[in-house]
Motif scaffolding. Structure first.
Motif, PDB file in Angstrom:
ATOM      1  N   ARG A 149      20.075  33.446  15.959  1.00  0.00           N
ATOM      2  CA  ARG A 149      20.355  32.365  16.360  1.00  0.00           C
ATOM      3  C   ARG A 149      21.288  32.630  17.363  1.00  0.00           C
ATOM      4  N   LEU A 150      21.581  31.530  18.220  1.00  0.00           N
ATOM      5  CA  LEU A 150      22.607  31.429  19.449  1.00  0.00           C
ATOM      6  C   LEU A 150      23.793  30.777  18.728  1.00  0.00           C
ATOM      7  N   ASN A 151      24.985  31.320  19.094  1.00  0.00           N
ATOM      8  CA  ASN A 151      26.257  31.071  18.422  1.00  0.00           C
ATOM      9  C   ASN A 151      26.800  29.642  19.368  1.00  0.00           C
ATOM     10  N   SER A 152      27.506  28.614  18.298  1.00  0.00           N
ATOM     11  CA  SER A 152      27.872  27.313  19.064  1.00  0.00           C
ATOM     12  C   SER A 152      28.469  27.424  20.212  1.00  0.00           C
ATOM     13  N   VAL A 153      29.468  28.438  20.546  1.00  0.00           N
ATOM     14  CA  VAL A 153      30.234  28.646  21.558  1.00  0.00           C
ATOM     15  C   VAL A 153      29.517  28.894  22.700  1.00  0.00           C
ATOM     16  N   ASN A 154      28.527  29.830  22.549  1.00  0.00           N
ATOM     17  CA  ASN A 154      27.358  29.920  23.747  1.00  0.00           C
ATOM     18  C   ASN A 154      26.704  29.002  24.185  1.00  0.00           C
ATOM     19  N   ALA A 155      26.076  28.231  22.928  1.00  0.00           N
ATOM     20  CA  ALA A 155      25.337  27.118  23.453  1.00  0.00           C
ATOM     21  C   ALA A 155      26.104  26.093  24.197  1.00  0.00           C
ATOM     22  N   ALA A 156      27.368  25.911  23.834  1.00  0.00           N
ATOM     23  CA  ALA A 156      28.319  25.038  24.761  1.00  0.00           C
ATOM     24  C   ALA A 156      28.477  25.479  25.970  1.00  0.00           C
ATOM     25  N   ILE A 157      28.571  26.672  26.292  1.00  0.00           N
ATOM     26  CA  ILE A 157      28.631  27.140  27.857  1.00  0.00           C
ATOM     27  C   ILE A 157      27.610  27.083  28.533  1.00  0.00           C
ATOM     28  N   GLY A 158      26.209  27.253  27.718  1.00  0.00           N
ATOM     29  CA  GLY A 158      24.948  27.095  28.266  1.00  0.00           C
ATOM     30  C   GLY A 158      24.523  25.900  28.846  1.00  0.00           C
ATOM     31  N   LYS A 159      25.358  24.739  28.264  1.00  0.00           N
ATOM     32  CA  LYS A 159      24.730  23.352  28.577  1.00  0.00           C
ATOM     33  C   LYS A 159      25.662  22.960  29.697  1.00  0.00           C
ATOM     34  N   ILE A 160      26.697  23.686  29.823  1.00  0.00           N
ATOM     35  CA  ILE A 160      27.425  23.478  31.063  1.00  0.00           C
ATOM     36  C   ILE A 160      26.788  24.095  32.314  1.00  0.00           C
ATOM     37  N   GLN A 161      26.398  25.473  32.097  1.00  0.00           N
ATOM     38  CA  GLN A 161      25.734  26.114  33.207  1.00  0.00           C
ATOM     39  C   GLN A 161      24.367  25.334  33.494  1.00  0.00           C
ATOM     40  N   LEU A 162      23.768  24.879  32.806  1.00  0.00           N
ATOM     41  CA  LEU A 162      22.464  24.279  32.953  1.00  0.00           C
ATOM     42  C   LEU A 162      22.723  23.085  34.041  1.00  0.00           C
ATOM     43  N   GLN A 163      23.850  22.394  33.889  1.00  0.00           N
ATOM     44  CA  GLN A 163      24.324  21.295  34.786  1.00  0.00           C
ATOM     45  C   GLN A 163      24.378  21.876  36.231  1.00  0.00           C
ATOM     46  N   HIS A 164      24.735  22.996  36.437  1.00  0.00           N
ATOM     47  CA  HIS A 164      24.940  23.733  37.436  1.00  0.00           C
ATOM     48  C   HIS A 164      23.669  24.299  38.382  1.00  0.00           C
ATOM     49  N   LEU A 165      22.727  24.673  37.312  1.00  0.00           N
ATOM     50  CA  LEU A 165      21.540  25.298  37.716  1.00  0.00           C
ATOM     51  C   LEU A 165      20.966  25.051  38.853  1.00  0.00           C
ATOM     52  N   ASP A 166      20.507  23.850  39.248  1.00  0.00           N
ATOM     53  CA  ASP A 166      19.832  23.491  40.500  1.00  0.00           C
ATOM     54  C   ASP A 166      20.606  23.647  41.733  1.00  0.00           C
ATOM     55  N   GLU A 167      22.127  23.586  41.584  1.00  0.00           N
ATOM     56  CA  GLU A 167      22.916  23.558  42.572  1.00  0.00           C
ATOM     57  C   GLU A 167      23.047  25.129  42.905  1.00  0.00           C
ATOM     58  N   TRP A 168      23.247  26.128  41.968  1.00  0.00           N
ATOM     59  CA  TRP A 168      23.089  27.375  42.156  1.00  0.00           C
ATOM     60  C   TRP A 168      21.715  27.892  42.827  1.00  0.00           C
ATOM     61  N   ASN A 169      20.858  27.448  42.110  1.00  0.00           N
ATOM     62  CA  ASN A 169      19.555  27.883  42.847  1.00  0.00           C
ATOM     63  C   ASN A 169      19.239  27.553  43.949  1.00  0.00           C
ATOM     64  N   ASP A 170      19.851  26.209  44.659  1.00  0.00           N
ATOM     65  CA  ASP A 170      19.630  26.079  46.095  1.00  0.00           C
ATOM     66  C   ASP A 170      20.705  26.992  46.760  1.00  0.00           C
ATOM     67  N   LYS A 171      21.622  27.343  46.099  1.00  0.00           N
ATOM     68  CA  LYS A 171      22.468  28.515  46.997  1.00  0.00           C
ATOM     69  C   LYS A 171      21.831  29.852  47.089  1.00  0.00           C
ATOM     70  N   ARG A 172      21.299  30.169  46.129  1.00  0.00           N
ATOM     71  CA  ARG A 172      20.221  31.174  46.194  1.00  0.00           C
ATOM     72  C   ARG A 172      19.292  31.238  47.170  1.00  0.00           C
ATOM     73  N   ARG A 173      18.610  30.053  47.315  1.00  0.00           N
ATOM     74  CA  ARG A 173      17.471  30.083  48.288  1.00  0.00           C
ATOM     75  C   ARG A 173      17.937  29.940  49.609  1.00  0.00           C
ATOM     76  N   LEU A 174      19.495  29.504  49.886  1.00  0.00           N
ATOM     77  CA  LEU A 174      20.079  29.417  51.255  1.00  0.00           C
ATOM     78  C   LEU A 174      20.088  31.085  51.591  1.00  0.00           C
ATOM     79  N   ILE A 175      20.599  31.743  50.897  1.00  0.00           N
ATOM     80  CA  ILE A 175      21.060  33.191  50.846  1.00  0.00           C
ATOM     81  C   ILE A 175      19.742  34.094  51.289  1.00  0.00           C
ATOM     82  N   ALA A 176      18.793  33.702  50.580  1.00  0.00           N
ATOM     83  CA  ALA A 176      17.341  34.310  50.747  1.00  0.00           C
ATOM     84  C   ALA A 176      17.048  33.867  52.012  1.00  0.00           C
TER      85      ALA A 176
END
Ligand SMILES: Cc1ncc(COP(=O)(O)O)c(C=O)c1O
Length: 383
Positions: free
Chosen positions: A226-253
């Motif tokens: 199983r995934l621990n609750s603390v990790n899941a909560a961090i994951g949920k916040i990370q997910l909210q930023h994922l598209d913005e971070w992927n866009d930055k990666r694409r610009l760098i690429a």
């Protein structure tokens, strides 16, 4: 000299505060953050279900178990991947068959056809390597024609798309890894299975929880994955930023692509097809001077990586299986080098990296004795 890392995860105030809030208020295992993260992730990928796990490898094992992979069943995957792709299948007794990759470093329906035409294969595992989406529509088509189950290894491609659909939503199931170098993390190891199949979902839920049917009854021999609750909560916040971070990666690429095209013998990552969206988990160059370039960059404070110097079919652990005829995969493993890419890579640092790579070729620095003297030591670190 300050080292520019190959990658580094984003950790912000909200993630730290959330970790403390969950530590103080939730069940640390099985807390509400776990379900919240799974629901958000399924919605993001576009599947009915998502089951979180304590790693991508655990997710793979659970997915293979859920499709009833048995001793002797044949499973096809590229050898050009991280070793974990087929470990779970092999632990269940399956036989791996390795598929050659194309010039985009992923498997294609044409390459698959050669294997599926010859053998009855139970499962195919396309890997969206480096964040680049496989051509899932044609792979799905051939898998369906040959009655093979598709499990996507999406460990490196959170948010990548093919024909407007997220990868991780094409196969009967898909797996993700949240290891801290990935495009999003959970603040440590973690993984996810996505699926539209109720059977796979229910099997994974049960098997990650020691085969539990009710609180005290276990009707299968499961494990604690199983995934621990603390990790899941961090994951949920990370997910909210994922598209913005992927866009930055694409610009760098894009900047790398614009500045490094035509430099020396460099082969740049494949361009995306008109229907694809890569998320540049890694920016991987190919060059015959891979080791010397790595030494040169490291000497000047830039970290690099090699993904991967030993293809899976050449790993000692895989020598008991058949099939060694993968010429392009062998060539790929000898020539790839990953240069820094991550959302917060500073543009001045990127300029510095580009300048170093360009100078390496323009000034024929690969002829320097100092670099050549270190080559043996450097390549020894890759084996
Ligand atoms: C392609 C691929 N598959 C599977 C995995 C396994 O994930 P984990 O390290 O979370 O077990 C990884 C992670 O590195 C990966 O890159």
């Amino acid at each position: 000299m300050q080292l520019i890392p190959l990658t580094t995860p984003v950790v912000n105030k909200e993630m730290k505060e959330t970790a403390v809030r969950v530590l103080e208020n939730e069940m640390l295992v099985g807390g509400e953050s776990v379900i919240n993260f799974e629901e958000s992730f399924a919605k993001y990928v576009g599947t009915d279900y998502a089951v979180s796990t304590n790693s991508g490898s655990s997710a793979l094992l659970l997915a293979f178990y859920a499709i009833n992979l048995n001793i002797g069943d044949k499973v096809v995957a590229p050898s050009a991947t991280f070793i974990a792709t087929l470990n779970g299948a092999c632990l269940l007794g399956a036989n791996p068959l390795f598929c050659e990759i194309g010039s985009d470093y992923v498997i294609s329906s044409d390459l698959l056809e050669k294997i599926l035409g010859k053998s009855q294969v139970k499962c195919v595992v396309p890997v969206h390597l480096y964040g680049y989406p496989c051509d899932m529509s044609s792979i799905l088509d051939i898998a369906n024609r040959k009655n093979a189950i598709l499990i996507e290894d999406t460990a490196q491609a959170h948010g990548a798309q093919h024909k407007g659909k997220k990868v991780g939503s094409f196969g009967q199931a898909a797996i993700f890894s949240f290891y801290p170098t990935k495009n999003m993390t959970v603040g440590g190891d973690g993984g996810m299975i996505t699926t539209n199949s109720k059977e796979i979902y229910e099997s994974a839920l049960k098997m990650r929880d020691v085969g539990r049917k009710t609180k005290y009854t276990h009707d299968e021999i499961g494990y604690t994955l199983r995934l621990n609750s603390v990790n899941a909560a961090i994951g949920k916040i990370q997910l909210q930023h994922l598209d913005e971070w992927n866009d930055k990666r694409r610009l760098i690429a894009n900047t790398y692509r614009n500045k490094l095209t035509g430099v020396g013998d460099l082969i740049l990552p494949p361009e995306e097809g008109p229907h694809d969206k890569s998320v540049y988990h890694l920016f991987v160059l190919r060059t015959k001077k891979r080791n010397l370039l790595g030494i040169w960059l490291s000497k000047n404070g830039v970290s690099t990586g090699v993904h991967y110097p030993i293809p899976v079919h050449r790993q000692p652990a895989y020598q008991k299986f058949e099939g060694k005829d993968l010429d392009f995969t062998d060539e790929w493993s000898k020539t790839v080098i990953s240069i820094p890419i991550f959302p917060n890579l500073d543009s001045k640092d990127q300029e510095y990296i580009i300048n170093l790579v360009t100078r390496f070729y323009d000034e024929r620095l690969y002829e320097q004795k100092e670099l050549k003297d270190k080559e043996k030591e450097w390549s020894n670190k890759l084996i």
